[in-house]
Design a protein around this motif. Structure first.
Motif, PDB file in Angstrom:
ATOM      1  N   ASP A  21       0.816  -1.207   0.000  1.00 22.33           N
ATOM      2  CA  ASP A  21       0.000   0.000   0.000  1.00 22.33           C
ATOM      3  C   ASP A  21       0.854   1.263   0.000  1.00 22.33           C
ATOM      4  O   ASP A  21       1.871   1.337   0.692  1.00 22.33           O
ATOM      5  N   ASN A  22       0.395   2.258  -0.759  1.00 17.84           N
ATOM      6  CA  ASN A  22       0.992   3.585  -0.640  1.00 17.84           C
ATOM      7  C   ASN A  22       0.397   4.253   0.596  1.00 17.84           C
ATOM      8  O   ASN A  22      -0.593   3.782   1.152  1.00 17.84           O
ATOM      9  N   THR A  23       1.008   5.310   1.054  1.00 22.47           N
ATOM     10  CA  THR A  23       0.455   6.103   2.149  1.00 22.47           C
ATOM     11  C   THR A  23      -0.229   7.301   1.509  1.00 22.47           C
ATOM     12  O   THR A  23       0.437   8.236   1.066  1.00 22.47           O
ATOM     13  N   PRO A  24      -1.554   7.267   1.395  1.00 20.08           N
ATOM     14  CA  PRO A  24      -2.230   8.342   0.665  1.00 20.08           C
ATOM     15  C   PRO A  24      -2.167   9.672   1.418  1.00 20.08           C
ATOM     16  O   PRO A  24      -2.317   9.709   2.635  1.00 20.08           O
ATOM     17  N   VAL A  25      -1.914  10.715   0.676  1.00 14.31           N
ATOM     18  CA  VAL A  25      -1.896  12.062   1.249  1.00 14.31           C
ATOM     19  C   VAL A  25      -3.240  12.723   0.981  1.00 14.31           C
ATOM     20  O   VAL A  25      -3.911  12.412  -0.005  1.00 14.31           O
ATOM     21  N   ALA A  26      -3.630  13.619   1.863  1.00 13.31           N
ATOM     22  CA  ALA A  26      -4.854  14.387   1.667  1.00 13.31           C
ATOM     23  C   ALA A  26      -4.573  15.469   0.628  1.00 13.31           C
ATOM     24  O   ALA A  26      -3.645  16.260   0.779  1.00 13.31           O
ATOM     25  N   LEU A  27      -5.364  15.474  -0.424  1.00 13.48           N
ATOM     26  CA  LEU A  27      -5.196  16.423  -1.520  1.00 13.48           C
ATOM     27  C   LEU A  27      -6.295  17.473  -1.438  1.00 13.48           C
ATOM     28  O   LEU A  27      -7.481  17.146  -1.425  1.00 13.48           O
ATOM     29  N   ASP A  28      -5.897  18.734  -1.406  1.00 13.19           N
ATOM     30  CA  ASP A  28      -6.803  19.852  -1.199  1.00 13.19           C
ATOM     31  C   ASP A  28      -7.321  20.364  -2.541  1.00 13.19           C
ATOM     32  O   ASP A  28      -6.535  20.735  -3.414  1.00 13.19           O
ATOM     33  N   LEU A  29      -8.629  20.401  -2.704  1.00 15.24           N
ATOM     34  CA  LEU A  29      -9.253  20.883  -3.940  1.00 15.24           C
ATOM     35  C   LEU A  29      -9.776  22.313  -3.809  1.00 15.24           C
ATOM     36  O   LEU A  29     -10.430  22.804  -4.726  1.00 15.24           O
ATOM     37  N   GLN A  30      -9.468  22.978  -2.708  1.00 14.03           N
ATOM     38  CA  GLN A  30      -9.973  24.339  -2.521  1.00 14.03           C
ATOM     39  C   GLN A  30      -9.521  25.226  -3.680  1.00 14.03           C
ATOM     40  O   GLN A  30      -8.380  25.161  -4.133  1.00 14.03           O
ATOM     41  N   ASN A  31     -10.420  26.072  -4.154  1.00 14.60           N
ATOM     42  CA  ASN A  31     -10.208  27.032  -5.238  1.00 14.60           C
ATOM     43  C   ASN A  31     -10.133  26.393  -6.619  1.00 14.60           C
ATOM     44  O   ASN A  31      -9.668  27.027  -7.558  1.00 14.60           O
ATOM     45  N   TYR A  32     -10.591  25.137  -6.745  1.00 13.32           N
ATOM     46  CA  TYR A  32     -10.673  24.475  -8.049  1.00 13.32           C
ATOM     47  C   TYR A  32     -12.084  23.950  -8.238  1.00 13.32           C
ATOM     48  O   TYR A  32     -12.717  23.494  -7.287  1.00 13.32           O
ATOM     49  N   ASN A  33     -12.568  24.012  -9.463  1.00 13.88           N
ATOM     50  CA  ASN A  33     -13.928  23.588  -9.754  1.00 13.88           C
ATOM     51  C   ASN A  33     -14.007  22.252 -10.477  1.00 13.88           C
ATOM     52  O   ASN A  33     -15.104  21.825 -10.848  1.00 13.88           O
ATOM     53  N   LYS A 141      -5.995  19.211 -11.025  1.00 15.64           N
ATOM     54  CA  LYS A 141      -6.989  20.154 -10.531  1.00 15.64           C
ATOM     55  C   LYS A 141      -7.191  21.193 -11.624  1.00 15.64           C
ATOM     56  O   LYS A 141      -6.222  21.752 -12.149  1.00 15.64           O
ATOM     57  N   GLY A 142      -8.448  21.440 -11.986  1.00 22.46           N
ATOM     58  CA  GLY A 142      -8.718  22.349 -13.095  1.00 22.46           C
ATOM     59  C   GLY A 142      -9.722  23.420 -12.756  1.00 22.46           C
ATOM     60  O   GLY A 142     -10.400  23.379 -11.733  1.00 22.46           O
ATOM     61  N   ASN A 143      -9.804  24.383 -13.685  1.00 25.41           N
ATOM     62  CA  ASN A 143     -10.762  25.481 -13.576  1.00 25.41           C
ATOM     63  C   ASN A 143     -10.630  26.196 -12.243  1.00 25.41           C
ATOM     64  O   ASN A 143     -11.604  26.380 -11.508  1.00 25.41           O
ATOM     65  N   GLY A 144      -9.406  26.579 -11.935  1.00 27.18           N
ATOM     66  CA  GLY A 144      -9.141  27.297 -10.691  1.00 27.18           C
ATOM     67  C   GLY A 144      -9.836  28.641 -10.647  1.00 27.18           C
ATOM     68  O   GLY A 144     -10.145  29.237 -11.681  1.00 27.18           O
ATOM     69  N   THR A 145     -10.088  29.109  -9.452  1.00 30.40           N
ATOM     70  CA  THR A 145     -10.740  30.408  -9.295  1.00 30.40           C
ATOM     71  C   THR A 145      -9.766  31.557  -9.530  1.00 30.40           C
ATOM     72  O   THR A 145     -10.188  32.691  -9.665  1.00 30.40           O
ATOM     73  N   ASP A 146      -8.474  31.254  -9.596  1.00 33.70           N
ATOM     74  CA  ASP A 146      -7.450  32.281  -9.802  1.00 33.70           C
ATOM     75  C   ASP A 146      -6.545  31.848 -10.950  1.00 33.70           C
ATOM     76  O   ASP A 146      -5.477  31.289 -10.741  1.00 33.70           O
ATOM     77  N   ASN A 147      -6.990  32.089 -12.188  1.00 33.09           N
ATOM     78  CA  ASN A 147      -6.193  31.729 -13.368  1.00 33.09           C
ATOM     79  C   ASN A 147      -5.473  32.956 -13.901  1.00 33.09           C
ATOM     80  O   ASN A 147      -5.928  34.059 -13.713  1.00 33.09           O
TER      81      ASN A 147
END
Length: 153
Positions: A21-33, A141-147
């Motif tokens: 098993d890999n050790t999964p990291v928490a991936l933050d999607l804040q500011n992406y749509n 992660k796509g369609n960020g709120t700050d492009n």
């Protein structure tokens, strides 16, 4: 030609030959749509079967009530309404299973539409894996709120 480059950010989840098993990291999607998971899977280190297998499990979570990042126990399995590109989601959030010979490298992609801020992807190994299987697991992660997004080159 349209500019996709300026609207994307890529995170590496795992890129290694793994036999456990890999050790999964928490991936933050804040500011992406939008979010897309890419799984690059090399030739199987073993011949997969119902016992000796790899299951890719996707979980998600929101922030805690105080606005901080979730604890590992806060993550719950996604269901079919949270993922594009699958016909079913297995127990524990399984979006892809390797349970038969994987004789050639292949790539798979899955859209996350669950709406939670955090996701994790686990490559869950069962059985005996004497030889590692090469994996490249990525989050786009796509369609960020700050492009435009910051160049990653």
């Amino acid at each position: 030609m349209k500019d996709l480059h300026s609207k994307l950010n890529i995170a590496v989840i795992a890129m290694a030959a793994l036999a456990a098993d890999n050790t999964p990291v928490a991936l933050d999607l804040q500011n992406y749509n939008s979010a897309e998971l890419l799984l690059g899977i090399g030739i199987g280190g073993i011949t997969f079967d119902a016992t000796n297998k790899i299951e890719f499990k996707l979980t998600h979570a929101d922030d805690k009530a105080d606005g901080t990042a979730p604890d590992p126990g806060d993550f719950t399995a996604v269901d079919i309404d949270d993922v594009l590109g699958v016909t079913a989601v297995g127990a524990g959030g399984i979006i892809k299973s390797l349970v038969a010979a994987h004789a050639a490298a292949a790539a798979y992609h899955f859209g996350y539409v669950g709406g939670k801020r955090w996701i994790k992807l686990l490559a869950d190994y069962s059985g005996t894996h004497g030889t590692a299987t090469p994996l490249g697991l990525f989050l786009i992660k796509g369609n960020g709120t700050d492009n435009p997004q910051v160049n990653q080159a």
